[in-house]
Scaffold this active site. Structure first.
Site, short mmCIF file in Angstrom:
data_model
loop_
_atom_site.label_atom_id
_atom_site.label_comp_id
_atom_site.label_asym_id
_atom_site.label_seq_id
_atom_site.Cartn_x
_atom_site.Cartn_y
_atom_site.Cartn_z
N ASN A 147 0.90 -1.28 0.26
CA ASN A 147 0.23 -0.09 -0.12
C ASN A 147 0.84 1.24 0.00
O ASN A 147 0.32 2.34 0.00
CB ASN A 147 -0.78 0.05 1.08
CG ASN A 147 -0.29 0.18 2.50
OD1 ASN A 147 1.19 -0.18 2.52
ND2 ASN A 147 -0.74 0.40 3.40
N ARG A 159 -4.46 4.62 11.64
CA ARG A 159 -5.49 3.86 12.16
C ARG A 159 -6.24 5.04 12.96
O ARG A 159 -5.51 5.83 13.61
CB ARG A 159 -4.78 2.86 12.92
CG ARG A 159 -4.50 1.49 12.39
CD ARG A 159 -5.69 0.92 11.59
NE ARG A 159 -5.03 -0.24 10.91
CZ ARG A 159 -4.84 -0.24 9.56
NH1 ARG A 159 -4.96 0.85 8.79
NH2 ARG A 159 -4.63 -1.41 8.94
N GLN A 178 -14.62 0.40 12.47
CA GLN A 178 -14.89 0.43 11.06
C GLN A 178 -15.87 -0.81 10.62
O GLN A 178 -15.56 -1.72 11.14
CB GLN A 178 -13.77 0.56 9.94
CG GLN A 178 -12.80 1.65 10.20
CD GLN A 178 -11.74 1.44 9.28
OE1 GLN A 178 -10.89 2.64 9.16
NE2 GLN A 178 -11.53 0.52 8.33
N HIS A 195 -12.44 4.04 4.24
CA HIS A 195 -11.14 3.52 4.09
C HIS A 195 -10.43 2.97 3.09
O HIS A 195 -10.78 1.97 2.32
CB HIS A 195 -10.94 2.29 5.17
CG HIS A 195 -9.37 1.98 5.49
ND1 HIS A 195 -9.39 1.12 6.64
CD2 HIS A 195 -8.22 2.44 4.93
CE1 HIS A 195 -7.80 1.03 6.37
NE2 HIS A 195 -7.33 1.88 5.62
#
Length: 402
Positions: free
Chosen positions: A169, A308, A337, A356
């Site tokens: 990522n 986070r 989430q 997200h």
């Protein structure tokens, strides 16, 4: 026949089996017989090859009509693109989006699963209680980066292996952070909202819009993403690019990135016009940006958090945005989430929040799907993973989670 779940609905696929074996007019009973035969054949093939048939459980969000894009790998419908490969090896692959509550499909299927695949984007929260019920579980793979949805200490005590696709990522999140910084500093969101609603009020936007040039930006964390962010910000003509990390990047790398290390977090915060969070969620970083720490930031500074949600205190961020001590807050991570409809970050002023998304572009999905497949393949062959992918190995946590 391995089944799959879409939104908690079990799909057997007997028609496809019948066509595959030339039984286009087969009855339901014939199809069931064929399924049982194939299940036995697959197990026999796998065992004969010296392996063992495994049950792999994947938890992803349902994409519905958006799943038509074959590059959209990280959803229930496309299931990382590894179904055919797993089933050809004689393994059972079940996927679901239903992950919450004691009667969820996750809990039902987890009982006899050997391998669990989860993502940070639709996290299956693996508590100590859930792990205790998973009698066959051996391996937990995060398709992406960030395994804090798993009780890592409980996993270590149970002797499980936890891994993630480290690095998958990095580019995606770093690019998103640059975007989010500019959205906040240039006060973009109110302008977009205006024209979307038919309005036109230049003053309402530009009274709170600045240039990034000659500003000071700091990153909390100088790892892969932090360094990629600094690389991208170098061309903006910043006054200073600072980073806070327990490890130094070294003089050569600092010169290359145009950055300087601060050894005290609060000292760095007092200097920064923009602060970006690039550290994992651990016992040490949970609630790191609380009311007291935010108060040490420059008045009007911006805070970006794609790491986070639990690293920032929800109420403290909201209050700081309302008072103007924070010029704005942007990120795509929430605690928990998916975020509830009443989550205060949805409605606070000067925010740039999204679901997200930063680490799950279609390009990132290709990377974490390939990495997940590679690790499962290695696991089934009793081979080691790339060292950086281990989060829990042989009862020990990776250093960043200690």
């Amino acid at each position: 026949m391995a089944s799959r779940r879409i939104g908690g609905v079990l799909l057997a696929g007997s028609r496809a089996l019948s066509r595959q074996h030339g039984l286009t007019g087969a009855s339901a009973a014939d199809s069931q017989i064929l399924q049982r035969h194939l299940q036995f054949s697959r197990f026999s093939y796998s065992s004969a090859a010296g392996g063992e048939s495994k049950k792999i459980l994947g938890v992803f969000f349902a994409a519905h009509e958006y799943a038509k894009n074959p590059e959209f790998l990280g959803c229930v419908e496309n299931a990382l693109g590894i179904r055919e490969w797993l089933e050809s090896k004689g393994h059972k692959y079940v996927v679901t989006s239903d992950k919450d509550g004691p009667d969820s499909e996750l809990d039902k299927e987890l009982a006899d699963a050997h391998i669990l695949i989860t993502t940070p984007f639709h996290p299956a929260y693996m508590t100590k209680e859930r792990l205790a019920k998973a009698k066959n579980l051996e391996l937990l793979v995060t398709a992406g980066v960030g395994s804090d949805h798993i009780d890592l200490h409980a996993a270590a005590e149970k002797g499980l292996t936890v891994s993630e696709v480290t690095g998958s990522n990095v580019t995606s999140v770093a690019e998103d952070e640059v975007l989010r910084i500019l959205v906040l500093v240039r006060n973009f969101a109110p302008g977009w909202k205006q024209v979307s609603e038919g309005g036109w009020n230049v003053a309402a936007v530009v009274h709170h819009a600045y240039d990034l040039i000659d500003r000071t930006v700091g990153t909390v964390g100088g790892g892969r993403i932090g360094q990629e962010l600094m690389k991208r910000l170098k061309g903006f003509g910043l006054k200073e690019m600072l980073y806070y990390d327990r490890n130094s990047l070294g003089a050569e790398r600092e010169k290359e990135l145009g950055c300087k290390r601060e050894t005290d977090l609060d000292t760095m915060l007092s200097k920064c016009d923009v602060v970006v969070v690039n550290t994992p969620l651990t016992d040490q970083t949970r609630g790191l940006f609380n009311k007291e720490r935010i108060a040490k930031m420059k008045k009007g500074a911006y805070l970006v958090n794609n790491a986070r949600g639990a690293i920032a205190d929800t109420e403290a961020v909201k209050e700081a945005c309302e008072s103007g001590h924070l010029g704005g807050y942007g990120g795509d991570v929430w605690n928990a989430q998916p975020a509830g409809k009443d989550h205060p970050w949805r409605y606070m002023p000067n925010h740039a929040m999204t679901p997200h998304i930063s680490g799950t572009t279609l390009d990132a999905q290709k990377r974490f799907a390939a990495g997940t497949k590679d690790m499962i393949d290695r696991w089934l062959k009793h081979e080691a993973f790339p060292e950086q992918n281990y989060i829990v190995r042989e009862g020990k946590l990776a250093s960043q989670y200690l």
